[in-house]
Design a protein around this motif. Structure first.
Motif, PDB file in Angstrom:
ATOM      1  N   GLU A 131       0.327  -1.429  -0.057  1.00 58.28           N
ATOM      2  CA  GLU A 131       0.526  -0.433  -0.229  1.00 58.28           C
ATOM      3  C   GLU A 131       1.165   1.499   0.226  1.00 58.28           C
ATOM      4  OE1 GLU A 131      -2.353  -2.627   3.180  1.00 58.28           O
ATOM      5  OE2 GLU A 131      -0.251  -2.700   1.998  1.00 58.28           O
ATOM      6  N   ASP A 132       1.957   1.347   0.787  1.00 58.41           N
ATOM      7  CA  ASP A 132       2.662   2.534   0.893  1.00 58.41           C
ATOM      8  C   ASP A 132       4.028   1.821   0.302  1.00 58.41           C
ATOM      9  OD1 ASP A 132       4.113   1.635   3.623  1.00 58.41           O
ATOM     10  OD2 ASP A 132       1.793   2.305   3.990  1.00 58.41           O
ATOM     11  N   LEU A 133       5.150   2.846   0.096  1.00 54.99           N
ATOM     12  CA  LEU A 133       6.638   2.465   0.454  1.00 54.99           C
ATOM     13  C   LEU A 133       7.214   2.376   1.563  1.00 54.99           C
ATOM     14  CD1 LEU A 133       8.711   3.664  -1.718  1.00 54.99           C
ATOM     15  CD2 LEU A 133       9.201   5.377  -0.388  1.00 54.99           C
ATOM     16  N   MET A 134       6.914   2.248   2.511  1.00 54.29           N
ATOM     17  CA  MET A 134       7.564   1.878   3.624  1.00 54.29           C
ATOM     18  C   MET A 134       7.064   0.099   3.918  1.00 54.29           C
ATOM     19  SD  MET A 134       7.691   5.107   6.503  1.00 54.29           S
ATOM     20  CE  MET A 134       6.411   5.305   6.593  1.00 54.29           C
ATOM     21  N   LYS A 135       6.211  -0.121   3.888  1.00 57.55           N
ATOM     22  CA  LYS A 135       5.769  -1.463   3.816  1.00 57.55           C
ATOM     23  C   LYS A 135       5.907  -2.504   2.134  1.00 57.55           C
ATOM     24  CE  LYS A 135       1.291  -0.726   6.367  1.00 57.55           C
ATOM     25  NZ  LYS A 135      -0.784  -1.033   5.418  1.00 57.55           N
ATOM     26  N   ALA A 136       6.462  -1.201   0.999  1.00 50.67           N
ATOM     27  CA  ALA A 136       7.303  -1.920   0.117  1.00 50.67           C
ATOM     28  C   ALA A 136       8.118  -2.951   0.502  1.00 50.67           C
ATOM     29  CB  ALA A 136       6.412  -1.248  -1.216  1.00 50.67           C
ATOM     30  N   LEU A 137       8.621  -2.079   0.989  1.00 55.69           N
ATOM     31  CA  LEU A 137      10.131  -1.870   0.998  1.00 55.69           C
ATOM     32  C   LEU A 137      10.835  -2.834   2.174  1.00 55.69           C
ATOM     33  CD1 LEU A 137      13.671  -0.819   0.774  1.00 55.69           C
ATOM     34  CD2 LEU A 137      13.258   0.620   2.385  1.00 55.69           C
ATOM     35  N   GLY A 138       9.382  -2.476   3.647  1.00 54.92           N
ATOM     36  CA  GLY A 138       9.603  -3.421   3.958  1.00 54.92           C
ATOM     37  C   GLY A 138      10.249  -5.607   3.535  1.00 54.92           C
ATOM     38  N   GLU A 139       8.546  -5.573   3.498  1.00 51.76           N
ATOM     39  CA  GLU A 139       8.552  -6.773   2.505  1.00 51.76           C
ATOM     40  C   GLU A 139       9.558  -7.386   1.539  1.00 51.76           C
ATOM     41  OE1 GLU A 139       5.958  -9.312   2.932  1.00 51.76           O
ATOM     42  OE2 GLU A 139       6.096  -7.683   4.966  1.00 51.76           O
ATOM     43  N   ILE A 150      16.617   1.321  -0.757  1.00 51.44           N
ATOM     44  CA  ILE A 150      16.079   1.809  -1.605  1.00 51.44           C
ATOM     45  C   ILE A 150      15.103   2.338  -1.428  1.00 51.44           C
ATOM     46  CG2 ILE A 150      15.162   0.726  -3.514  1.00 51.44           C
ATOM     47  CD1 ILE A 150      17.938  -0.008  -4.010  1.00 51.44           C
ATOM     48  N   GLY A 151      14.711   3.434  -1.707  1.00 51.45           N
ATOM     49  CA  GLY A 151      13.898   3.990  -1.520  1.00 51.45           C
ATOM     50  C   GLY A 151      13.979   5.828  -0.691  1.00 51.45           C
ATOM     51  N   HIS A 152      15.252   5.398  -0.570  1.00 55.01           N
ATOM     52  CA  HIS A 152      15.548   6.106   1.060  1.00 55.01           C
ATOM     53  C   HIS A 152      14.675   7.794   1.227  1.00 55.01           C
ATOM     54  CE1 HIS A 152      18.947   8.458  -0.117  1.00 55.01           C
ATOM     55  NE2 HIS A 152      19.232   7.036  -0.446  1.00 55.01           N
ATOM     56  N   ARG A 153      15.104   7.930  -0.104  1.00 48.86           N
ATOM     57  CA  ARG A 153      14.702   9.658  -0.326  1.00 48.86           C
ATOM     58  C   ARG A 153      13.073   9.709  -0.154  1.00 48.86           C
ATOM     59  NH1 ARG A 153      18.647   8.868  -4.385  1.00 48.86           N
ATOM     60  NH2 ARG A 153      20.651  10.014  -4.538  1.00 48.86           N
ATOM     61  N   GLY A 154      12.589   8.934  -1.110  1.00 46.79           N
ATOM     62  CA  GLY A 154      10.884   8.850  -0.637  1.00 46.79           C
ATOM     63  C   GLY A 154      10.671   8.165  -0.017  1.00 46.79           C
ATOM     64  N   ILE A 155      11.063   7.818   1.585  1.00 43.72           N
ATOM     65  CA  ILE A 155      11.179   7.667   2.808  1.00 43.72           C
ATOM     66  C   ILE A 155      11.108   8.807   3.541  1.00 43.72           C
ATOM     67  CG2 ILE A 155      11.639   6.704   4.810  1.00 43.72           C
ATOM     68  CD1 ILE A 155      11.434   3.812   2.963  1.00 43.72           C
TER      69      ILE A 155
END
Length: 1063
Positions: free
Chosen positions: A420-428, A447-452
């Motif tokens: 559903e969101d960036l943090m959940k996707a990165l965690g998975e 990965i995605g640290h700028r967006g997070i």
């Protein structure tokens, strides 16, 4: 009618393309050439060994296999004009012409285009002379620190130098040996944040895709060398919608319009943008002049948005990698239909739709050494576990070897999660990475640290307020104070409601203490506990591994703390874990000082949690066990019994269970009472502190090792100096039944067992030989222990310097009685658990393929036909195999310049399918000597005569003309030189007086259909094998069958006692 599709390439991008295409009902099958382990026989997807560098061969392949669509992923092939050649032959393609592909393959060509049209880009200049290039780098008033090599072969040879001097060195290295072409392009180094925007276009309409951002640097924090891409995420939250609209209108649409005006054919493009500041979007035109045909496909360019505005970085002519792996999972439409609409110029009536409120994150796992030199052939494990997590694992640098997935490239895997969101996707995605293992795996965790970072401004990590927390810190401290702290550990000070725990070291009774600390987690064992919903032993386990770890220095545990994180707090679970920790702390004689609990939204799925422990202990300064250099030859090793399995072994256990018929709820193997397998696996580690502290402080122990995270070999090697080795005798201790079951069920070697598991030894003491019995008796007062080995002079044979003797015998002796009783019965009467994978090579006529397929389907069969290869297309046997659900391949010998090249192609396909045995069934090609040597003892063939075979002429004709009364067929191993010693099975056929060649041939063929399956079963079951001397060898229990067959044939021959009456 469903189409067959060919995707050309072998990376993660091509796997993602094939994966998405295979979801379409319009697609019957997707071939990937050359593909990888992930695209090998994966549902509707399979690999092809077609030689993609030869456009004529590819064209013929498309015609032979009725390919309705080709997607080209490899840039070098696009630049070489493969799309032009395929289209000229009438093959439908989705990719740019060679002229259009120059935009990506030729940097100076692209830069000149940008300058011609006034499109902002980094300042640049191309050079063929390295001295002139260096003078330009030194003399410019801007940071000319980007060095690009020219040409398709060097597309990724880009150096971003830290200084002008380093840039000059890069020029010299690139141009010195001309490995990367005759030209380099020197560019200005732009500062900013890159962004990728893609669009489909049919030459008129532009259908943009959600923006993505790739991470090019190798290491976290954007450190390390530049790579092809270590991960990506999509969409990018830091790009507002208004900016995307401007990019679509002022950039993408403008490019397409300009390309159409200049008449260039194009397919597939992606746009990389850098994002920092955008005062306004500069429009730009395009290039490409080719046949006045409209642009259709996908377009990729690179932009950097700097403080001075947007500037172009680069172009690509296909989906980016790894951008493709995060964009396609978000496409809601049928990918095949989108492609067809794009090619047909109907995109305006079929605009793609994208998943809303979803984010995809891709993490790339690379080989150690990448992007430089790297090793190959390392086994990849944990892929099934990642799949169980609901992740997509796109393969890149992988291949199949002996049925195992091994590494074969720099970037090995792309693990993609959609949430559903960036943090959940990165965690998975990171969970998937943690589940997968291969030696030296390199990957980024950010990965995605700028967006997070942007999202955290509004979301952050959400913790419940202390006063509404389901289990508050005040309640926790109160419970601990009454159940653990009180009267159990002098020196503890804690106040209800306090924010910290206090420990008075002086009050604990130490004179001159050294503090020793350790922090631990439980790794995959924690995941098993969550699957089993067993939380009562986890807390005990955590305290034990922490306390045992500091025991290696002779330290006594003083106090313990833990950290607990979950997605949603479950009071019952947290209380159960807390009680286990409290009980273990009481047993260890240490204080449970407190814990931190975090409810982290989006990081954990329902029922998941993470748990870590922290222990602090103390030891008097003079009693520390600094024994790493004290062990010497003739010292004795004392082993203490373990309670079960700990540490890294759980990763392999999960893999074994996935391949077996057991579950965690299954009854435990052997004599374990009514316990389940999950109960046995979750048995907590033993707490050695109370019983061993007096022994360790006696001065009689040189070193102590707790065998936890590592296996037996590594655990012991940690406490031995390099100048000595150790020899263990596995018959001297009791190995628990669970290890014997793992050894058998996992088909593990002795070395794998000793490297991975503790094999029943939970801890090891090193003591002087003359004190060994005395120390052993002290230990045995509280623990089960044995003298298990001794320290010896170093061995010089390589590998581990710890040797475990008699491990195989010990595992067999300790094996559960039930397994022992059934072992012989299972081996004699039950089919193999894993059938031998067989490939059948045919030429289309005179085959016994149907008999082999029917045999393989029998319950008692030891073989499985996994592949049929024909050197002729369109033959009926290929259709028969396809109807039986068996993958087929056509490898036309006429398309290859030599026999060795043809055989090499067959060999590659066989390896892709992990083939173990080959059956030649009417295969009319002579195999080369290198091929026969490689597959010696693995190739079976049926000859229409009784050995010695008829090498020239017609065997049936010869039998009739010579008056032979008996002929038949022989199934034998194929060698470079035919030999009657390589016979596996023969089937006699009597020659009748009224026989013709046709009737005799028909009966011999019927005999072959009976004989070949019998021979295959004998070899697949292991009853027959070819020796190194080229002779057939039989197991004892199979010889009686062989003798019976020989006696039967002898009696048949005896009917006509003429000489030379058998052929």
């Amino acid at each position: 009618m469903a189409d067959r599709v060919l995707v050309i390439g072998g990376g993660g991008r091509e796997h993602a393309l094939a994966w998405k295409l295979a979801q379409s009902p319009h697609v019957k099958h997707v071939f990937v050439a050359p593909g990888n382990a992930g695209t090998a026989d994966n549902g509707k997807i399979s690999n092809s060994a077609v030689l993609v560098s030869n456009h004529t061969i590819v064209t013929q392949f498309c015609k032979d296999h009725n390919i309705g669509l080709v997607l080209v992923g490899q840039e070098a092939l696009l630049a070489a004009g493969i799309v032009d050649d395929l289209r000229a032959a009438g093959v439908r393609c989705f990719g740019p012409s060679a002229k259009a592909a120059q935009l990506a393959s030729n940097t100076s060509f692209a830069k000149a285009f940008l300058d011609r049209h006034g499109i902002p880009t980094a300042r640049w200049k191309a050079f063929t002379n390295p001295q002139e290039a260096c003078r330009f780098i030194i003399s410019t008033d801007f940071p000319a620190r980007v060095v690009r090599a020219r040409g398709p072969a060097a597309r990724k040879e880009v150096t971003i130098a830290a200084s002008k001097e380093e840039a000059c060195r890069a020029v010299q290295e690139i141009m010195q040996d001309r490995m990367f072409g005759e030209m380099v392009v020197i560019e200005e180094l732009l500062q900013g944040e890159e962004l990728s925007c893609l669009c489909f276009t049919d030459g008129v309409t532009v259908a943009s895709m959600p923006p993505a951002q790739a991470h090019k640097r190798l290491l976290d924090g954007d450190q390390g060398p530049n790579t092809g891409g270590m991960g990506a995420y999509c969409p990018v939250p830091q790009v507002p919608e208004v900016l995307l609209e401007k990019i679509n209108d002022a950039i993408l649409q403008h490019v397409v319009d300009s390309m159409r005006q200049e008449g260039t054919a194009y397919v597939v493009a992606v746009v990389n943008f850098g994002l920092l500041f955008l005062p306004e979007i500069q429009s730009f035109t395009s290039i490409f002049m080719h046949n006045n045909s409209a642009l259709n496909g996908v377009l990729q360019t690179g932009l950097m948005l700097t403080k001075d505005g947007v500037k172009i970085l680069n172009f690509k002519c296909q989906f980016g990698d790894p951008q493709c792996q995060v964009i396609l999972p978000l496409l809601k439409n049928d990918f095949y239909e989108v492609i067809q609409a794009t090619i047909d110029g109907k995109l305006c009536s079929f605009m793609p739709a994208w998943s809303e409120n979803s984010t995809a994150v891709c993490v790339v796992m690379a080989s150690p050494g990448y992007p430089g030199d790297y090793d190959k052939g390392m086994e990849v494990t944990g892929l099934l576990q990642a799949k169980e997590l609901g992740l997509e694992v796109f393969h890149a640098g992988t291949t199949l070897k002996d049925g195992r997935v091994v590494t074969s490239g720099g970037r090995v895997l792309s693990i993609t999660a959609v949430k559903e969101d960036l943090m959940k996707a990165l965690g998975e995605a990171n969970r998937g990475v943690a589940a997968i293992r291969f030696k030296g795996a390199t990957y980024r965790k950010d990965i995605g640290h700028r967006g997070i970072r942007l999202l955290k401004q509004s979301l952050g990590l959400i913790y419940k307020e202390r006063h509404v927390e389901a289990v508050t810190s005040d309640v926790l401290f109160h419970q601990l104070e009454t159940s653990v702290v009180s009267g159990k550990r002098s020196g503890i000070h804690s106040e209800v409601g306090g924010f910290a725990g206090f420990f008075d070291l002086k009050a604990s009774g130490y004179d001159d203490p050294i503090l020793v600390s350790q922090t631990k987690g439980l790794g995959p064992k924690l995941q098993i506990a969550q699957v089993c919903k067993r939380h009562d032993t986890i807390g005990q386990d955590l305290v034990a591994v922490c306390a045992n770890a500091i025991l290696a220095q002779g330290a006594e545990p003083l106090f313990f703390l833990n950290y607990f994180a979950c997605g949603k707090l479950d009071v019952e679970v947290t209380e159960t874990i807390k009680e286990g920790i409290a009980e273990a702390c009481r047993n260890a004689g240490c204080a449970f000082l407190g814990r931190e609990m975090a409810e982290v939204i989006g990081m954990y799925s329902s029922g998941e949690y993470d748990l870590a422990g922290f222990v602090v202990g103390a030891v008097e300064r003079g009693q520390m066990l600094l024994g790493l250099q004290r062990a010497d030859e003739e010292d004795v090793l004392i082993g203490l019994a373990s309670s079960g399995i700990h540490g890294r072994g759980f990763s392999i256990i999960r893999k074994i269970l996935l391949m077996s018929s057991l579950h965690y709820s299954s009854p435990a193997p052997g004599s374990c009472g009514d316990k389940t397998l999950g109960d046995i696996l979750l048995t907590p580690a033993k707490m050695y502190s109370p019983s061993l502290l007096p022994v360790l402080r006696s001065g009689h122990v040189k070193a102590f090792a707790f065998i936890a995270e590592e296996g037996l070999l590594e655990g012991i090697s940690r406490i031995l100096p390099e100048h000595v080795s150790a020899v263990l005798d596995a018959l001297r201790w009791k190995i628990p039944e669970i290890f014997c079951w793992l050894y058998k069920e996992g088909n593990l070697s002795e070395e794998e067992m000793a490297q991975t598991f503790n094999c029943g030894i939970g801890a090891v003491l090193v003591v002087q030989k003359d004190l060994a019995q005395h120390v052993l008796k002290d230990v045995q007062r509280h623990e089960e222990a044995w003298l298990i080995g001794k320290v010896v002079a170093p061995c010089h044979t390589g590998g581990s310097h710890i040797k475990v003797e008699n491990l195989l015998e010990a595992l067999q002796l300790s094996s559960p009685q039930l397994l022992l009783n059934n072992a012989v019965v299972e081996s004699q009467h039950q089919p193999r658990k894993n059938k031998v994978k067989v490939a059948v090579l045919i030429s289309g006529t005179g085959t016994n393929l149907a008999a082999l397929i029917s045999y393989a389907k029998e319950p008692g069969s030891c073989a499985q036909v996994v592949l049929v290869i024909s050197n002729k297309s369109g033959v009926e046997e290929l259709r028969n195999a396809a109807r039986a659900g068996i993958p087929t391949r056509v490898i036309d010998h006429k398309l290859y310049g030599s026999r060795s090249e043809f055989d090499s192609t067959i060999d590659r396909v066989l390896e892709e399918f992990a083939v173990e045995l080959i059956c030649l069934s009417g295969f009319m090609r002579i195999l080369s000597s290198p091929f026969l040597r490689k597959w010696k003892g693995k190739i079976l063939n049926a000859s229409p005569s009784l050995f010695p075979p008829v090498k020239a002429g017609n065997a049936h004709q010869q039998a009739l003309q010579s008056g032979f009364k008996v002929t038949g067929c022989t199934v034998h191993f194929v060698l470079e030189e035919s030999s009657p010693k390589a016979v596996i099975h023969q089937e006699p056929v009597s020659v009748k007086a009224d026989d013709t060649e046709e009737t005799l041939s028909e009966r011999v063929k019927e005999a072959e259909c009976r004989a070949f399956p019998i021979a295959l079963q004998l070899v697949a079951s292991g009853a027959v094998q070819l020796g190194a001397d080229g002779k057939t060898y039989w197991k004892q229990e199979s010889q009686s069958l062989c003798l019976q067959k020989e006696m039967c044939m002898s009696s048949l021959v005896a009917l006509e006692p003429e000489e030379n009456n058998v052929v």
